[in-house]
Design an enzyme around this catalytic site. Structure first.
Site, PDB file in Angstrom:
ATOM      1  N   LYS B  73      -1.818 -32.003  42.323  1.00 20.73           N
ATOM      2  CA  LYS B  73      -3.075 -31.928  43.068  1.00 20.73           C
ATOM      3  C   LYS B  73      -3.994 -30.856  42.471  1.00 20.73           C
ATOM      4  CE  LYS B  73      -2.499 -30.459  47.060  1.00 20.73           C
ATOM      5  NZ  LYS B  73      -1.727 -30.347  48.261  1.00 20.73           N
ATOM      6  N   THR B  75      -3.735 -29.553  39.467  1.00 23.46           N
ATOM      7  CA  THR B  75      -4.050 -29.987  38.112  1.00 23.46           C
ATOM      8  C   THR B  75      -5.225 -30.962  38.116  1.00 23.46           C
ATOM      9  OG1 THR B  75      -1.729 -29.717  37.525  1.00 23.46           O
ATOM     10  CG2 THR B  75      -3.060 -31.071  36.053  1.00 23.46           C
ATOM     11  N   ARG B  96      -6.895 -22.122  45.924  1.00 19.97           N
ATOM     12  CA  ARG B  96      -6.286 -21.004  46.645  1.00 19.97           C
ATOM     13  C   ARG B  96      -5.649 -19.999  45.693  1.00 19.97           C
ATOM     14  NH1 ARG B  96      -2.307 -24.492  49.882  1.00 19.97           N
ATOM     15  NH2 ARG B  96      -2.826 -25.840  48.136  1.00 19.97           N
ATOM     16  N   LYS B 107      10.643 -19.677  39.852  1.00 17.25           N
ATOM     17  CA  LYS B 107       9.626 -19.402  38.833  1.00 17.25           C
ATOM     18  C   LYS B 107       8.228 -19.611  39.389  1.00 17.25           C
ATOM     19  CE  LYS B 107      12.152 -19.843  34.551  1.00 17.25           C
ATOM     20  NZ  LYS B 107      11.953 -20.132  33.113  1.00 17.25           N
ATOM     21  N   ALA B 275       0.019 -23.576  54.710  1.00 17.75           N
ATOM     22  CA  ALA B 275      -0.452 -24.916  55.043  1.00 17.75           C
ATOM     23  C   ALA B 275       0.274 -25.484  56.259  1.00 17.75           C
ATOM     24  CB  ALA B 275      -0.294 -25.849  53.847  1.00 17.75           C
ATOM     25  N   PHE B 303      -0.455 -29.373  50.808  1.00 20.41           N
ATOM     26  CA  PHE B 303       0.423 -30.498  51.163  1.00 20.41           C
ATOM     27  C   PHE B 303      -0.291 -31.858  50.970  1.00 20.41           C
ATOM     28  CE2 PHE B 303       2.739 -27.522  54.386  1.00 20.41           C
ATOM     29  CZ  PHE B 303       3.430 -26.939  53.362  1.00 20.41           C
ATOM     30  N   PHE B 383       1.817 -39.541  33.854  1.00 23.20           N
ATOM     31  CA  PHE B 383       2.972 -38.925  33.192  1.00 23.20           C
ATOM     32  C   PHE B 383       3.300 -39.773  31.969  1.00 23.20           C
ATOM     33  CE2 PHE B 383       5.142 -35.590  35.724  1.00 23.20           C
ATOM     34  CZ  PHE B 383       4.210 -35.472  36.728  1.00 23.20           C
ATOM     35  N   TRP B 411      -3.935 -33.849  32.231  1.00 26.41           N
ATOM     36  CA  TRP B 411      -2.822 -32.948  31.920  1.00 26.41           C
ATOM     37  C   TRP B 411      -2.639 -32.873  30.399  1.00 26.41           C
ATOM     38  CZ3 TRP B 411       1.993 -33.430  29.514  1.00 26.41           C
ATOM     39  CH2 TRP B 411       2.882 -32.360  29.717  1.00 26.41           C
TER      40      TRP B 411
END
Lengths: 558, 558
Positions: B73, B75, B96, B107, B275, B303, B383, B411
């Site tokens: 989202k 990205t 945010r 990570k 959220a 979310f 992807f 991406w």
């Protein structure tokens, strides 16, 4: 002379862009990391690039034992820096950062006063460049990782009753001094006694201020003792594997902050360790960086010279390879009078006799400083109520001690009021008279070091300690900590451990109540009396009156 | 296509000085308060000066219910912003800020991914510009003042068992969830049960993100309920007199942060409320400021659309007077497959049937968004494993729902991969098709609002609640809180309250476990299920591997 408040004067400051201040020191704007237009950090890259340069002269500003009358140590540090620049020297000052929390209890402390201040005053008393927040985060990450380690099986066999690493907040919050954590059931861990200190009391703060660079920072963080096992063997921060992440959290905070005085001269404001359980000086990185960039660096140490200068010499200078070229000892007629027995309400009345009597405190500080092999000059920080006769009484006394006292009016007149002191400091620093040596060698036994400070600096008959304390010191010597210097934690109001014993007491002893090992910071804390590491708020906290007014200005903070 | 990690790509970014980014938006360098060379806050003065300008178009990026496969989202938000700039529009994004603490458990989260990222990535995951630290300070000042009030006599007659204001730290620390404070005797106060949440869960965070300006911030802080008396009457932050000082602590944090994308386009990164117990959007000040400066503002909500978009519409837009012009609904073939029953290990295999089955989840979100009167387009975040047949299956499905799905390769290719979506968004936003209205009117009863969300958004049969919950809602209506919107806290993984019910479930009910009043933020939190407000660290926290390497780079954070 204007009768403006510190904050009014600070708000009228004609600040220059911080890049201009940096340029004065030869720092290019790429190497200044700005925080707004009037604050910046000096990049580590730049700091690394100037390491081969020669050092400027290092001037320490210290003071008599503090009284409620106020001495003006920071004010004099700022004033002297401006004064040195005024007489044509390239000078910078190095002072400590303020703690945020206490400002919401009592009104905030300015950075200096009158016409000798560092700005931006409000930001410096609030979040500034975030250094203390970074220390809070790093400290509490370690705390969380310790409890997390225990939660997931306690492979290191930590004795949960002997976790010595507490948590910190930059807030006056007495409710957090003693707490029980991990209540609420299995998912929250093993309940145990714990507590919070104020951030400036964190060993991480002391380390940030003593570390030479990021590698040294990481090593010292790793060296910290966080807990003990049942067999009393120590568990280190390194065992918890928190040292790397803590270093990452502190990497920006390690870079010194640059701001300016009201007269647009450079001021490094970096670090602020407690002056009791820690050494109470600004950071080594700020001081050593300033020494590469300025011909004169004026710095200060917390409390009076018995604590502040002693620790500056025996801890900071020893560990950082620094040697002061001159010391300025700040005194006021008012403080001399209080040392001579006058109460605060009567300070406005001339009392030369009381001054003569109170000068004993000053005299002892003069001889103490000299014992470190450093030339000393007394700065009489002028108050409008001081009479000529009072000032002369101080001057006469100091002259009889083989030193000079110079009247300074920087509070009212800025650098124009402190030229004489500036000239004298230059003369002392350039004379080559300084032949600095710490008070005791690394090899001396820990208790002997304490006893040496008690006798030579406090002029006590002896330091005394229970067998348990002595046994603890011996144990640390066996474990390889015998070479560490001592960090005394006692009242700042007296040479003795009794706050009411003003002047220059003799015949007292220094009872050691407790000793603590700050293995990362690299000193043994010796506690003589009550030490509060988490303050509380007063009945009417100043926070109740702090607000933004319609002009967007902060009210009630000062 | 390069196979570089997000952090490798981020480190190769050719960042422009932040002043250049600001200049693109017409912000002069005096009005940009820099934090280093690549971050800045936009001054309140400047924000005030642009209030009369017309607004740009507001685009919300939301998503299907999240799956472990990841949807992208943020990205897509970043990519779309770059894409709009690429096709010649003046666009900015609003996202945010990241919470610091969780990065030391798992990570750290990048801001975007691949060639659609916001930089500086590391700072954004560490202290950034200090906003969260300011919130921690403000929150804990209030906590300290409450206990201090009780300590000094409790004039407000606070029931010590009913102090609802906890403390916060930006740290994953399960040991602090449930604690007993004020142990240790008279000087430390009255022992009581207390606890800590993570900073992003603070009502102060929600308020910072919803307040229109500093005056509104102060009012909302004052409105917060911190405790109750024995008679159940509320005690407000205003009664403790903490609102003014908290506002002072938050005054810098209220100013939105400006950074840049990898393609040097402006990105506002400001605020980060939970959220679940909060509304999960970036700040109103950032969004409204961006709308004055850019023709297109792309923002996102936490979310999936059932929680994020619903709260964006019913809380943020309602309260801030905003109206979205178009919504982008992000989906991936992988997530469609998981919604269709494929396990994570099998995601690499083509499975068009599973996609068709999983599309039901997407379809419901499409119709939900349309019900707010806002046109919607689906972005298929590509992807490399996606097959053409899979992509076509999604497109076909979406077309049958009366919308369009556009394949996006931002991406891998940055703005060049998302031009089609950018053109479509412009067309939708400029079409004037949007006719935004919130789902329910202010005047509707609180339980009816909950039930409306349950039926219209979750497609449940009904919301159900015990008498005690309904009585509480009635009581708040009596007290004048009936006009508040609802902030649902339920699992993000399903339309239902059962995380395992993927797709588009029907026949379920929404049981309300607990309701909480956030009187300052201005919403009623409705809790359906377990809500964790203080995370813990995993067995092997990522902190153990985080360190600075010899090149001074951070390792282990990403």
């Amino acid at each position: 002379m204007a009768h403006k408040s510190d904050i009014e004067i600070a708000r009228e400051a004609k600040k220059r862009p911080i890049q201009e201040i940096g340029a004065r020191l030869g720092i290019g704007s790429d190497d200044l990391l700005p925080y707004g237009h009037d604050k910046a950090k000096v990049s580590q890259t730049f700091i690394d690039s100037v390491q081969d340069r020669p050092n400027g002269k290092l001037i320490l500003v210290t003071a008599i034992n503090p009284t409620p009358a106020g001495e003006g140590k920071t004010t004099t540090t700022v004033g002297l820096g401006d004064g040195l620049n005024r007489i044509g020297k390239n000078a910078a000052i190095c002072i400590r950062e303020a703690s945020l929390g206490p400002n919401f209890g009592m009104k905030g402390g300015a950075a200096g006063g009158g016409y000798a201040q560092v700005v931006p005053m409000e930001e410096m008393n609030l979040h500034f460049t975030g250094d203390f927040h970074a220390i809070t985060s790093a400290h509490n990450l370690l705390s969380a990782m310790i409890d997390n380690h225990i939660y997931w099986g306690n492979e290191l066999e930590i004795d949960q009753r002997r976790v010595v690493w507490r948590r910190v907040l930059d807030m006056n919050d007495r409710a957090l001094r003693d707490v029980v954590t991990s209540l609420g059931g299995v998912a929250n861990g093993f309940p145990r006694q714990a507590g919070f200190d104020i951030t400036v009391a964190s060993e991480v703060m002391a380390i940030l201020c003593l570390a030479k660079n990021l590698a040294d920072l990481e090593k010292r963080l790793g060296d910290m003792i966080v807990a003990y096992r049942r067999d009393r063997s120590p568990v280190y921060c390194r065992d918890i594997k928190a040292d790397g992440a803590m270093t990452v959290l502190l990497k920006d905070a390690m870079q010194p902050n640059l701001v300016q005085t009201l007269e647009n001269n450079p001021a490094f404001v970096h670090g602020g360790p407690f002056a009791n359980i820690a050494h109470g000086c600004n950071s080594v990185t700020a001081t050593t960086t300033a020494l590469k960039l300025a011909d004169y660096v004026v710095t200060e140490a917390g409390f009076g010279a018995d604590l502040g200068a002693e620790k500056f010499m025996n801890i900071k200078c020893r560990k950082a390879g620094l040697a002061p070229d001159a010391v300025v000892l700040v005194a006021t007629c008012r403080a001399m009078k209080m040392n001579g027995g006058v109460t605060k309400d009567d300070l406005g009345r001339e009392d030369v006799d009381a001054i003569r009597k109170g000068c004993a405190n000053l005299g002892r500080h003069i001889s103490n400083v000299k014992s470190f092999g450093v030339p000393v000059v007394v700065a009489i920080n002028h108050f409008v109520t001081d009479t000529d006769a009072e000032v002369e009484a101080v001057k006469d006394y100091v002259a009889r001690q083989g030193a000079e006292a110079i009247l300074c009016k920087h509070w009212a007149h800025g650098s124009a009021g402190i030229e004489d002191l500036a000239h004298k400091v230059v003369q002392l620093a350039e004379s080559g008279a300084a032949n600095f040596a710490p008070l005791y060698p690394d090899e001396m036994g820990l208790f002997d070091k304490i006893d040496t400070i008690a006798r030579r600096i406090y002029h006590a008959d002896a330091a005394i300690a229970d067998k348990s304390v002595r046994d603890q010191l011996h144990a640390w010597e066996q474990q390889g900590y015998g070479h560490l210097p001592i960090c005394m934690a006692k009242t700042q109001y007296s040479f003795s451990t009794d706050a009411n014993l003003r002047g220059a007491p003799t015949g007292h002893t220094v009872p050691v109540r407790e000793v603590r090992l700050s293995a990362g910071a690299g000193f043994v804390v010796v506690i003589c009396g009550e030490i509060m590491t988490m303050p509380g708020l007063p009945r009417q906290p100043s926070a109740e009156n702090i607000r933004l007014n319609d002009a967007g200005e902060i009210e009630g903070l000062f």
